[in-house]
Motif scaffolding. Structure first.
Motif, PDB file in Angstrom:
ATOM      1  N   ARG A 106       2.335  -1.346   7.004  1.00  0.00           N
ATOM      2  CA  ARG A 106       3.277  -2.056   6.405  1.00  0.00           C
ATOM      3  C   ARG A 106       4.496  -2.157   7.379  1.00  0.00           C
ATOM      4  NH1 ARG A 106       2.519  -3.364   0.752  1.00  0.00           N
ATOM      5  NH2 ARG A 106       4.913  -3.731   0.956  1.00  0.00           N
TER       6      ARG A 106
ATOM      7  N   VAL B 211      -7.954  -1.781   0.503  1.00  0.00           N
ATOM      8  CA  VAL B 211      -7.204  -3.117   0.839  1.00  0.00           C
ATOM      9  C   VAL B 211      -6.096  -3.064  -0.522  1.00  0.00           C
ATOM     10  CG1 VAL B 211      -7.494  -5.568   0.851  1.00  0.00           C
ATOM     11  CG2 VAL B 211      -9.000  -3.933   1.976  1.00  0.00           C
ATOM     12  N   GLU B 212      -6.608  -2.897  -1.779  1.00  0.00           N
ATOM     13  CA  GLU B 212      -5.642  -3.291  -2.855  1.00  0.00           C
ATOM     14  C   GLU B 212      -4.431  -1.992  -2.724  1.00  0.00           C
ATOM     15  OE1 GLU B 212      -8.252  -2.108  -5.968  1.00  0.00           O
ATOM     16  OE2 GLU B 212      -9.317  -4.003  -5.619  1.00  0.00           O
TER      17      GLU B 212
ATOM     18  N   THR C  41      -1.868  -3.182   0.032  1.00  0.00           N
ATOM     19  CA  THR C  41      -1.350  -4.220  -0.585  1.00  0.00           C
ATOM     20  C   THR C  41      -0.147  -3.991  -1.431  1.00  0.00           C
ATOM     21  OG1 THR C  41      -3.274  -5.582   0.096  1.00  0.00           O
ATOM     22  CG2 THR C  41      -1.676  -6.822  -1.434  1.00  0.00           C
TER      23      THR C  41
ATOM     24  N   ILE D 179      -6.863  -7.031   4.476  1.00  0.00           N
ATOM     25  CA  ILE D 179      -5.395  -6.691   4.580  1.00  0.00           C
ATOM     26  C   ILE D 179      -4.509  -7.343   5.265  1.00  0.00           C
ATOM     27  CG2 ILE D 179      -3.950  -4.623   5.315  1.00  0.00           C
ATOM     28  CD1 ILE D 179      -6.680  -2.911   5.106  1.00  0.00           C
TER      29      ILE D 179
ATOM     30  N   ALA E  19      -3.653 -10.351   3.060  1.00  0.00           N
ATOM     31  CA  ALA E  19      -2.749 -10.020   1.936  1.00  0.00           C
ATOM     32  C   ALA E  19      -1.414  -9.877   2.393  1.00  0.00           C
ATOM     33  CB  ALA E  19      -3.250  -8.832   1.254  1.00  0.00           C
ATOM     34  N   LEU E  20      -1.274  -8.987   3.421  1.00  0.00           N
ATOM     35  CA  LEU E  20       0.169  -8.661   3.712  1.00  0.00           C
ATOM     36  C   LEU E  20       0.886  -9.969   4.869  1.00  0.00           C
ATOM     37  CD1 LEU E  20      -0.313  -4.974   4.786  1.00  0.00           C
ATOM     38  CD2 LEU E  20       0.740  -5.955   2.922  1.00  0.00           C
TER      39      LEU E  20
ATOM     40  N   ALA F 206       2.481  -7.374   7.906  1.00  0.00           N
ATOM     41  CA  ALA F 206       1.395  -6.670   8.551  1.00  0.00           C
ATOM     42  C   ALA F 206       1.526  -6.488   9.881  1.00  0.00           C
ATOM     43  CB  ALA F 206      -0.162  -7.505   8.196  1.00  0.00           C
TER      44      ALA F 206
END
Length: 335
Positions: A127, A180-181, A184, A201, A204-205, A209
């Motif tokens: 992240r 993954v959850e 995120t 991933i 989602a990011l 990312a």
């Protein structure tokens, strides 16, 4: 009378053509036509992209062409497939080399018949909002990874190359989907896992990312059985290998169709497959790299206090069936 002669001529030509095709097939060692009796085998198949050869061989009828009926059962991971093999639910399973290496500590009768896919599908994603831009920024961070998996082994190697160790980070054991959850939701700072979860991933990011590792070390999807299964199923095992080789040849000759087949079977985004395709080699072989990889993995597993006795992988490889079917596919040296 002319009609009868034409029918006779057509029948003769058909027999000549059939005989010629049989000769070519037999010279290739594949016995495509006239396989004799039909054999049966139960196969625990990885239900994912790198397991493509198994599904192509079944769906395109290559197993039937060599006289084999395959009862294929889909499994979401190599661990699950190997558990089915241990329980006697199947005769052969497919699993990654690290999974086989780990189980060999407590299951010394496992035998590796072939490698059916070499691939590089790991990814380490962090992240950006956790101030992680380069590998060194991982120090002190929480990294999600499935415990004692090929992803964790990749993380250990990756950190070592950066001058870091597993002690410099906090490991959070998570299965792929929860992982993954978690990344995120910001419950962890980074995650290392295999595809297609890496892409999930990043999607989602979004711009948050940061891909720090792409591909990882080489992995192998192995065809595995138990020693006691080899002799009574010798014909079926050879036919299984022949069917997989026919699938390999079809993929090589029809790459676009192969990608479309994978996209449909596993509900994959074609754009994702375009990225993955050069990072996977769908081929039936026994390369020397298997031994080197599994020996390195065994040393790591032993340090991780894996139960059982460290195996001698030269005894685990069983090259005879593949050597009988396609000698030049065996490049491994065993005792």
């Amino acid at each position: 009378m002319n009609r009868a002669r034409r029918r006779l001529l057509l029948a003769i030509l058909a027999l000549i053509g059939l005989g010629g095709l049989t000769v070519v097939a037999n010279q290739a060692g594949l016995d495509i036509l006239g396989p004799g009796k039909v054999d049966h085998i139960r196969l625990a198949a990885y239900d994912g992209d790198v397991g493509a050869l198994e599904w192509i061989a079944r769906d395109k009828g290559f197993f039937r062409k060599v006289g084999l009926e395959v009862d294929m059962k889909a499994y979401p991971s190599g661990n699950a497939a190997m558990e089915a093999l241990r329980a006697g639910e199947v005769d052969i399973a497919t699993a990654a080399d690290l999974v086989v290496a780990k189980r060999s500590f407590t299951e010394p009768d496992l035998r590796i018949l072939a490698d059916i896919c070499r691939y590089w599908n790991k990814g380490l994603v962090a992240r950006r909002d956790r101030n992680i831009l380069v590998p060194g920024d991982l120090r002190g961070k929480r990294i999600g990874v499935p415990a004692t998996s090929s992803a964790e082994h990749n993380l250990m190697v990756f950190l070592a190359l950066q001058g870091l160790s597993m002690r410099d980070v906090t490991i959070v054991d998570l299965a792929p989907k929860p992982l993954v959850e978690a990344v995120t939701a910001g419950q962890i700072d980074a995650a290392i896992v295999w595809q297609p979860h890496v892409t999930a991933i990043e999607k989602a990011l979004g711009a948050n990312a940061v891909r720090l590792m792409d591909g990882g070390t080489e992995a192998h999807l192995l065809l595995v059985t138990r020693e006691a299964e080899i002799a009574p199923r010798a014909d079926a095992i050879r036919k299984l290998l022949k069917g997989l080789i026919l699938a390999e040849q079809w993929v090589r000759a029809n790459p676009d169709q192969a990608k479309a087949t994978l996209a449909e079977r596993f509900a994959l985004d074609p754009a994702y497959l375009d990225i993955l395709w050069p990072r996977m080699q769908l081929a039936v072989s026994l390369p020397q790299e298997i031994l080197a990889a599994m020996e390195a993995e065994a040393r790591w597993l032993a340090q991780a206090d894996t139960k059982g006795t460290r195996p001698t992988f030269a005894d685990t490889i069983h090259p005879e069936p593949l050597r009988a079917v396609k000698p030049d596919a065996v490049g491994i040296f065993t005792r």
